[in-house]
Design an enzyme around this catalytic site. Structure first.
Site, mmCIF file in Angstrom:
data_model
loop_
_atom_site.group_PDB
_atom_site.id
_atom_site.type_symbol
_atom_site.label_atom_id
_atom_site.label_comp_id
_atom_site.label_asym_id
_atom_site.label_seq_id
_atom_site.Cartn_x
_atom_site.Cartn_y
_atom_site.Cartn_z
ATOM 1 N N CYS A 47 0.859 -1.186 0.000
ATOM 2 C CA CYS A 47 0.000 0.000 0.000
ATOM 3 C C CYS A 47 0.890 1.228 0.000
ATOM 4 C CB CYS A 47 -0.910 -0.006 1.223
ATOM 5 S SG CYS A 47 -1.879 1.509 1.422
ATOM 6 N N CYS A 102 -5.268 7.318 -2.157
ATOM 7 C CA CYS A 102 -4.537 6.071 -2.388
ATOM 8 C C CYS A 102 -3.283 6.392 -3.182
ATOM 9 C CB CYS A 102 -5.405 5.066 -3.140
ATOM 10 S SG CYS A 102 -4.540 3.521 -3.516
#
Length: 246
Positions: free
Chosen positions: A78, A226
């Site tokens: 991530c 993100c």
């Protein structure tokens, strides 16, 4: 598994994570099911995921990341999570260098702590071969799924697929305010053409310097930001001559 867990809460642009130091244990101290309960925003701590800081299993890295999404699934890595992990480790371990590799399921990622307290990350180059993303969408002569047609919710969308160590489907739209993210996001994520599911970015070009994006993350649903989504999207904007490199 532990009955009591010490943790911290960090976020990158609102993309928030529970951080747990597991360097002594060497493995996550929560099961995926426990992590999902911890991420619940009504009955738990509330987060997009739980990140476990582990000892590295390769000599090139200082630490290793594992992460459970808010649904209990485990992604490869991530982008915002890496930034949060680098800051978290720096906060709890003053001996950590400002720049150091972190081992992830997508390979080595190198974050760098900045003088102003922010964290910069080299996310690596995006890859476009459909078989590597992976996706079974139609491809061009080079094996890339670029503006490939995909029918979702009775509508045909043009989808560009990009790999950042995790899969991404990029969809450019004319008016993002008319998009029902909660309705179409899960349908993209779990569509059969994405065998490992996918993150989906719905993007509107506002100007040469601004894009507006709504994100449906694989395993987490709608998130405020993100890192890998942004990295995957900008180089593949349909108007490359009018989008500023910054």
């Amino acid at each position: 598994m532990a009955s009591k867990v010490s943790f911290a809460k960090y976020h990158g642009l609102g993309n928030d994570f529970v951080m747990i130091d597991c360097r002594e244990q060497g493995e996550p101290v929560l099961t995926p099911e426990q992590a999902a309960r911890m991420c619940d925003r009504n009955f738990g701590v509330g987060a997009d995921g739980v990140i476990f800081v582990l000892p590295s299993d390769v000599p090139e890295a200082q630490t290793r990341m594992r992460i459970y999404n808010s649904d209990g699934s485990e992604p490869e890595m991530c982008g915002n999570g890496i930034r949060c992990m680098a800051k978290f480790v720096s906060d709890i371990d003053a001996s950590r260098a400002a720049r150091g590799a972190i081992a992830t399921g997508a390979g080595l990622i190198v974050p760098e702590l900045q003088a102003d307290g922010t964290v910069r990350v080299d996310m690596g180059e995006p890859f476009l071969l459909a078989k590597d993303v992976p996706t079974s969408l139609p491809t061009d002569a080079l094996g890339r799924a670029i503006e490939a047609p995909l029918t979702v919710a009775g509508k045909e969308w043009k989808v560009t697929c990009v790999g950042m160590g995790n899969p991404h489907a990029i969809v450019f739209v004319d008016d993002i305010d008319t998009l029902d993210l909660a309705a179409v996001g899960p349908l993209f994520e779990k569509h059969p053409v994405f065998p490992k599911k996918t993150n989906t970015e719905f993007v509107q070009v506002l100007s040469p310097t601004h894009l507006r994006m709504k994100v449906w993350e694989r395993g987490a649903g709608p998130t405020l930001a993100c890192g890998t989504d942004a990295t995957a999207t900008v180089p593949h904007c349909p108007l490359p001559d009018t989008i500023d490199e910054h």
